[in-house]
Design a protein around this motif. Structure first.
Motif, PDB file in Angstrom:
ATOM      1  N   PHE A  12      56.057   0.932  46.633  1.00  0.00           N
ATOM      2  CA  PHE A  12      55.846   2.260  46.027  1.00  0.00           C
ATOM      3  C   PHE A  12      54.816   2.055  44.925  1.00  0.00           C
ATOM      4  O   PHE A  12      55.151   1.607  43.837  1.00  0.00           O
ATOM      5  CB  PHE A  12      57.185   2.714  45.434  1.00  0.00           C
ATOM      6  CG  PHE A  12      57.396   4.181  45.369  1.00  0.00           C
ATOM      7  CD1 PHE A  12      56.431   5.024  44.872  1.00  0.00           C
ATOM      8  CD2 PHE A  12      58.595   4.736  45.790  1.00  0.00           C
ATOM      9  CE1 PHE A  12      56.646   6.385  44.801  1.00  0.00           C
ATOM     10  CE2 PHE A  12      58.826   6.099  45.725  1.00  0.00           C
ATOM     11  CZ  PHE A  12      57.849   6.919  45.228  1.00  0.00           C
TER      12      PHE A  12
ATOM     13  N   ALA B  67      53.071  12.177  44.578  1.00  0.00           N
ATOM     14  CA  ALA B  67      52.213  13.199  43.952  1.00  0.00           C
ATOM     15  C   ALA B  67      53.065  14.044  43.012  1.00  0.00           C
ATOM     16  O   ALA B  67      54.154  14.494  43.391  1.00  0.00           O
ATOM     17  CB  ALA B  67      51.578  14.085  45.011  1.00  0.00           C
TER      18      ALA B  67
ATOM     19  N   HIS C 266      51.446  18.102  48.564  1.00  0.00           N
ATOM     20  CA  HIS C 266      52.251  19.330  48.420  1.00  0.00           C
ATOM     21  C   HIS C 266      51.581  20.405  49.258  1.00  0.00           C
ATOM     22  O   HIS C 266      50.668  21.099  48.794  1.00  0.00           O
ATOM     23  CB  HIS C 266      52.262  19.781  46.955  1.00  0.00           C
ATOM     24  CG  HIS C 266      53.071  18.915  46.064  1.00  0.00           C
ATOM     25  ND1 HIS C 266      52.530  17.923  45.298  1.00  0.00           N
ATOM     26  CD2 HIS C 266      54.409  18.900  45.810  1.00  0.00           C
ATOM     27  CE1 HIS C 266      53.495  17.324  44.603  1.00  0.00           C
ATOM     28  NE2 HIS C 266      54.636  17.905  44.904  1.00  0.00           N
TER      29      HIS C 266
ATOM     30  N   ASN D 287      52.880  12.148  53.735  1.00  0.00           N
ATOM     31  CA  ASN D 287      54.215  12.526  53.264  1.00  0.00           C
ATOM     32  C   ASN D 287      54.168  14.006  52.895  1.00  0.00           C
ATOM     33  O   ASN D 287      53.588  14.388  51.882  1.00  0.00           O
ATOM     34  CB  ASN D 287      54.609  11.668  52.050  1.00  0.00           C
ATOM     35  CG  ASN D 287      55.962  12.057  51.480  1.00  0.00           C
ATOM     36  OD1 ASN D 287      56.862  12.455  52.218  1.00  0.00           O
ATOM     37  ND2 ASN D 287      56.125  11.939  50.173  1.00  0.00           N
TER      38      ASN D 287
ATOM     39  N   GLY E 283      57.536  20.706  47.266  1.00  0.00           N
ATOM     40  CA  GLY E 283      57.530  21.046  45.839  1.00  0.00           C
ATOM     41  C   GLY E 283      58.841  21.658  45.387  1.00  0.00           C
ATOM     42  O   GLY E 283      59.168  22.768  45.783  1.00  0.00           O
ATOM     43  N   TYR E 284      59.577  20.919  44.556  1.00  0.00           N
ATOM     44  CA  TYR E 284      60.883  21.424  44.106  1.00  0.00           C
ATOM     45  C   TYR E 284      60.840  21.872  42.653  1.00  0.00           C
ATOM     46  O   TYR E 284      61.846  22.273  42.089  1.00  0.00           O
ATOM     47  CB  TYR E 284      61.962  20.343  44.309  1.00  0.00           C
ATOM     48  CG  TYR E 284      61.643  19.061  43.588  1.00  0.00           C
ATOM     49  CD1 TYR E 284      62.061  18.856  42.282  1.00  0.00           C
ATOM     50  CD2 TYR E 284      60.878  18.074  44.205  1.00  0.00           C
ATOM     51  CE1 TYR E 284      61.726  17.688  41.604  1.00  0.00           C
ATOM     52  CE2 TYR E 284      60.544  16.911  43.535  1.00  0.00           C
ATOM     53  CZ  TYR E 284      60.970  16.730  42.239  1.00  0.00           C
ATOM     54  OH  TYR E 284      60.625  15.593  41.567  1.00  0.00           O
TER      55      TYR E 284
ATOM     56  N   TYR F  62      60.856  24.754  53.892  1.00  0.00           N
ATOM     57  CA  TYR F  62      60.838  23.860  55.055  1.00  0.00           C
ATOM     58  C   TYR F  62      60.456  24.612  56.331  1.00  0.00           C
ATOM     59  O   TYR F  62      59.829  24.032  57.228  1.00  0.00           O
ATOM     60  CB  TYR F  62      62.176  23.127  55.200  1.00  0.00           C
ATOM     61  CG  TYR F  62      62.239  21.940  54.258  1.00  0.00           C
ATOM     62  CD1 TYR F  62      61.474  20.800  54.502  1.00  0.00           C
ATOM     63  CD2 TYR F  62      63.005  21.979  53.103  1.00  0.00           C
ATOM     64  CE1 TYR F  62      61.494  19.723  53.630  1.00  0.00           C
ATOM     65  CE2 TYR F  62      63.035  20.902  52.225  1.00  0.00           C
ATOM     66  CZ  TYR F  62      62.270  19.772  52.498  1.00  0.00           C
ATOM     67  OH  TYR F  62      62.281  18.705  51.628  1.00  0.00           O
TER      68      TYR F  62
ATOM     69  N   ALA G 164      60.436  13.458  52.842  1.00  0.00           N
ATOM     70  CA  ALA G 164      61.415  12.812  51.962  1.00  0.00           C
ATOM     71  C   ALA G 164      62.558  13.762  51.625  1.00  0.00           C
ATOM     72  O   ALA G 164      63.153  13.676  50.562  1.00  0.00           O
ATOM     73  CB  ALA G 164      60.714  12.333  50.687  1.00  0.00           C
ATOM     74  N   GLY G 165      62.866  14.655  52.539  1.00  0.00           N
ATOM     75  CA  GLY G 165      63.927  15.629  52.277  1.00  0.00           C
ATOM     76  C   GLY G 165      65.305  14.999  52.387  1.00  0.00           C
ATOM     77  O   GLY G 165      65.474  13.922  52.976  1.00  0.00           O
ATOM     78  N   SER G 166      66.279  15.675  51.804  1.00  0.00           N
ATOM     79  CA  SER G 166      67.650  15.180  52.020  1.00  0.00           C
ATOM     80  C   SER G 166      68.620  16.320  52.263  1.00  0.00           C
ATOM     81  O   SER G 166      69.770  16.089  52.635  1.00  0.00           O
ATOM     82  CB  SER G 166      68.110  14.314  50.857  1.00  0.00           C
ATOM     83  OG  SER G 166      67.937  15.009  49.673  1.00  0.00           O
TER      84      SER G 166
ATOM     85  N   GLY H 249      65.698  19.948  54.966  1.00  0.00           N
ATOM     86  CA  GLY H 249      64.754  18.825  54.865  1.00  0.00           C
ATOM     87  C   GLY H 249      64.943  17.845  56.017  1.00  0.00           C
ATOM     88  O   GLY H 249      63.971  17.333  56.584  1.00  0.00           O
TER      89      GLY H 249
ATOM     90  N   PHE I 218      61.784   9.172  54.005  1.00  0.00           N
ATOM     91  CA  PHE I 218      62.202   8.464  52.792  1.00  0.00           C
ATOM     92  C   PHE I 218      63.527   9.076  52.362  1.00  0.00           C
ATOM     93  O   PHE I 218      63.577  10.247  51.979  1.00  0.00           O
ATOM     94  CB  PHE I 218      61.172   8.640  51.677  1.00  0.00           C
ATOM     95  CG  PHE I 218      59.838   8.018  51.986  1.00  0.00           C
ATOM     96  CD1 PHE I 218      59.748   6.833  52.701  1.00  0.00           C
ATOM     97  CD2 PHE I 218      58.669   8.608  51.543  1.00  0.00           C
ATOM     98  CE1 PHE I 218      58.512   6.246  52.974  1.00  0.00           C
ATOM     99  CE2 PHE I 218      57.433   8.035  51.803  1.00  0.00           C
ATOM    100  CZ  PHE I 218      57.359   6.859  52.526  1.00  0.00           C
TER     101      PHE I 218
ATOM    102  N   THR J 252      67.305   9.293  50.275  1.00  0.00           N
ATOM    103  CA  THR J 252      67.875   9.115  48.942  1.00  0.00           C
ATOM    104  C   THR J 252      69.325   8.707  49.120  1.00  0.00           C
ATOM    105  O   THR J 252      70.020   9.283  49.962  1.00  0.00           O
ATOM    106  CB  THR J 252      67.824  10.462  48.188  1.00  0.00           C
ATOM    107  OG1 THR J 252      66.451  10.861  48.096  1.00  0.00           O
ATOM    108  CG2 THR J 252      68.403  10.355  46.801  1.00  0.00           C
TER     109      THR J 252
ATOM    110  N   GLN K  61      66.716  20.814  44.214  1.00  0.00           N
ATOM    111  CA  GLN K  61      67.138  19.728  45.099  1.00  0.00           C
ATOM    112  C   GLN K  61      68.488  19.194  44.605  1.00  0.00           C
ATOM    113  O   GLN K  61      68.739  19.145  43.421  1.00  0.00           O
ATOM    114  CB  GLN K  61      66.056  18.637  45.187  1.00  0.00           C
ATOM    115  CG  GLN K  61      65.494  18.172  43.870  1.00  0.00           C
ATOM    116  CD  GLN K  61      66.482  17.378  43.071  1.00  0.00           C
ATOM    117  OE1 GLN K  61      67.275  16.665  43.631  1.00  0.00           O
ATOM    118  NE2 GLN K  61      66.428  17.519  41.769  1.00  0.00           N
TER     119      GLN K  61
ATOM    120  N   SER L 124      69.883  16.165  45.836  1.00  0.00           N
ATOM    121  CA  SER L 124      70.156  14.791  46.224  1.00  0.00           C
ATOM    122  C   SER L 124      70.169  13.779  45.096  1.00  0.00           C
ATOM    123  O   SER L 124      70.681  12.694  45.254  1.00  0.00           O
ATOM    124  CB  SER L 124      69.121  14.360  47.261  1.00  0.00           C
ATOM    125  OG  SER L 124      67.843  14.708  46.808  1.00  0.00           O
ATOM    126  N   TRP L 125      69.588  14.095  43.945  1.00  0.00           N
ATOM    127  CA  TRP L 125      69.475  13.087  42.897  1.00  0.00           C
ATOM    128  C   TRP L 125      70.559  13.209  41.836  1.00  0.00           C
ATOM    129  O   TRP L 125      70.560  12.490  40.857  1.00  0.00           O
ATOM    130  CB  TRP L 125      68.088  13.194  42.240  1.00  0.00           C
ATOM    131  CG  TRP L 125      66.976  12.828  43.163  1.00  0.00           C
ATOM    132  CD1 TRP L 125      66.980  11.805  44.071  1.00  0.00           C
ATOM    133  CD2 TRP L 125      65.707  13.452  43.283  1.00  0.00           C
ATOM    134  NE1 TRP L 125      65.793  11.759  44.742  1.00  0.00           N
ATOM    135  CE2 TRP L 125      64.982  12.761  44.275  1.00  0.00           C
ATOM    136  CE3 TRP L 125      65.102  14.539  42.638  1.00  0.00           C
ATOM    137  CZ2 TRP L 125      63.696  13.115  44.645  1.00  0.00           C
ATOM    138  CZ3 TRP L 125      63.818  14.887  43.003  1.00  0.00           C
ATOM    139  CH2 TRP L 125      63.120  14.191  44.000  1.00  0.00           C
TER     140      TRP L 125
END
Ligand SMILES: Cc1cc2nc3c(=O)[nH]c(=O)nc-3n(C[C@H](O)[C@H](O)[C@H](O)COP(=O)(O)O)c2cc1C
Length: 385
Positions: free
Chosen positions: A32, A75, A117, A145, A149-150, A169, A217-219, A223, A235, A237, A314, A316-317
């Protein structure tokens, strides 16, 4: 001037496409790259990591020489001061699209993935054309990728109203379908979509392998559904935060769900997770580095960075704590070379097809990883010899 890779051109030796070559490894290996000032860690602990093109080029070239499969650039759009604090965390950020273009002639084998994006004012014809050009510049090694944009603040920077999560999406699906048609159809393309229109659009040259390498990279449900239909790599999470034990409990079902979803669309998607690796000769030294990063955190930057992860739409985090984000990355892998290999074996067993690594002090950490961890990964059967 950035130097060129000294690695031999593997396509001339094995005749494989870049993604086929990467997939031969039981665990794909990515880096990364640190395009953002301060990279992943809002900490002022000493390091040479830099956002400059020259530094990132050396990371990519060295990663290729060590046999890594891919490099990836984030980005992000931030205001003055970035995430703030004394270190003005992430104020300087290089654009990954342009950086990957610059990396193409410096490298021969490594996959170069850039984030875009797609909803910030792009038309599918624009990006299809740029992507096809980048694909040729890199001889089929360029990956896109697709992110939607969240962050409300980013939409506002572009003079736009934020768009509802799942709708984004749906729009990404239409955008990607249009790009794919432009890459594969040998006649002018006319499409009246719900959000974009193309009248007699055409892209030539076509990507060398029919498409660029598609990534997201959605979760969320939306996504993952997008990934199953459009992506080659996703990608992922950790659904359970940064602690390796918790991550490895939650990841098998998460990975299985993604694979099953892709199969339901007759597709195969590879999953890649993003560990932050702190590796030293002994476990004690590695944890000393972990604690030094934490103790030298920039509190303002750390607060703002954490607020970003728990804000937005989002989900997921949210399992990761504020201190987890001071270290950075998605799962923390801290220890001796043997312990890092053990952690990677566990991530592989949990269904991950690859890892893309964050480091704190990129170049020396990458060099140590190459010297001490890579041979053990090969011995463990996770990497080709
Ligand atoms: C490894 C990784 C890289 C990502 N890169 C970016 C990025 O460069 N820019 C961005 O806006 N979002 C990025 N994201 C965020 C995702 O695009 C996505 O918004 C997030 O994972 C939430 O998933 P969801 O959109 O399905 O809710 C990244 C996520 C991950 C896990």
């Amino acid at each position: 001037m950035p130097r060129m890779s000294t690695a031999p051109d593997l396509s001339k030796i094995d005749g494989l496409r870049p993604l086929e070559r990467a997939s031969r490894n039981r665990l794909m290996l990515g880096l990364f790259i640190p395009l953002q000032q301060g990279a992943w860690s809002p900490s002022t602990w000493k390091r040479g990591t830099s956002w400059t093109f020259e530094y990132n080029a050396e990371c990519a070239v060295r990663a290729e020489e060590l046999g890594f499969d891919l490099v990836f650039g984030l980005a992000q759009w931030l205001g003055k001061g970035g995430y703030g604090g004394e270190m003005r965390f992430r104020e300087n950020t290089s654009d990954p699209l342009l950086v990957t273009a610059g990396l193409a002639p410096l490298t021969r084998n490594i996959i170069l993935i850039s984030t875009v994006h797609i909803l910030y004012g792009w038309h599918p014809l624009h990006l299809a054309k740029l992507a096809a050009t980048l694909d040729h510049m890199s001889l089929g090694r360029w990956g896109l990728n697709v992110v939607t944009g969240y962050k409300k603040s980013e939409y506002e920077m572009f003079g736009m109203e934020p768009i509802e999560h799942d709708l984004r999406y749906a729009m990404a699906g239409e955008f990607s379908t249009m790009m794919r048609r432009l890459w594969t159809e040998d006649e002018n393309v006319t499409i009246a979509g719900r959000w974009w229109t193309i009248t007699n659009g055409f892209v030539a040259p076509k990507p060398v392998n029919g498409s660029v390498i598609m990534v997201n990279a959605g979760s969320s449900g939306a996504g993952l559904e997008y990934a199953a239909k459009h992506s080659d790599l996703i990608f992922i999470t950790s659904p359970a935060g940064a602690h390796l034990d918790h991550a490895c409990q939650a990841l098998p079902s998460h990975n299985a769900k993604i694979k099953a979803l892709a199969r339901s669309h007759s597709r195969d998607v590879k999953t890649i997770i993003n560990p932050h690796v702190i590796c030293r000769e002994t476990e004690k030294e590695a944890w000393a580095q972990y604690h030094a990063i934490l103790e030298h955190q920039d509190p303002v930057a750390a607060d703002n960075f954490y607020a970003m992860f728990v804000g937005g739409d989002q989900e997921s985090w949210r399992a990761a704590t504020r201190n987890d984000w001071v270290i950075g990355g998605n799962v923390h892998v801290v220890g001796s070379p043997e312990q890092v290999v053990d952690a990677f074996l566990r991530l592989h067993k949990a269904g991950c097809d690859g890892v893309q690594i964050n480091f704190y002090d990129y170049l020396p950490d990458l060099e140590f990883f190459g010297a001490r961890v890579l041979p053990l990964l090969k011995q463990a059967g996770l990497r080709e010899g």
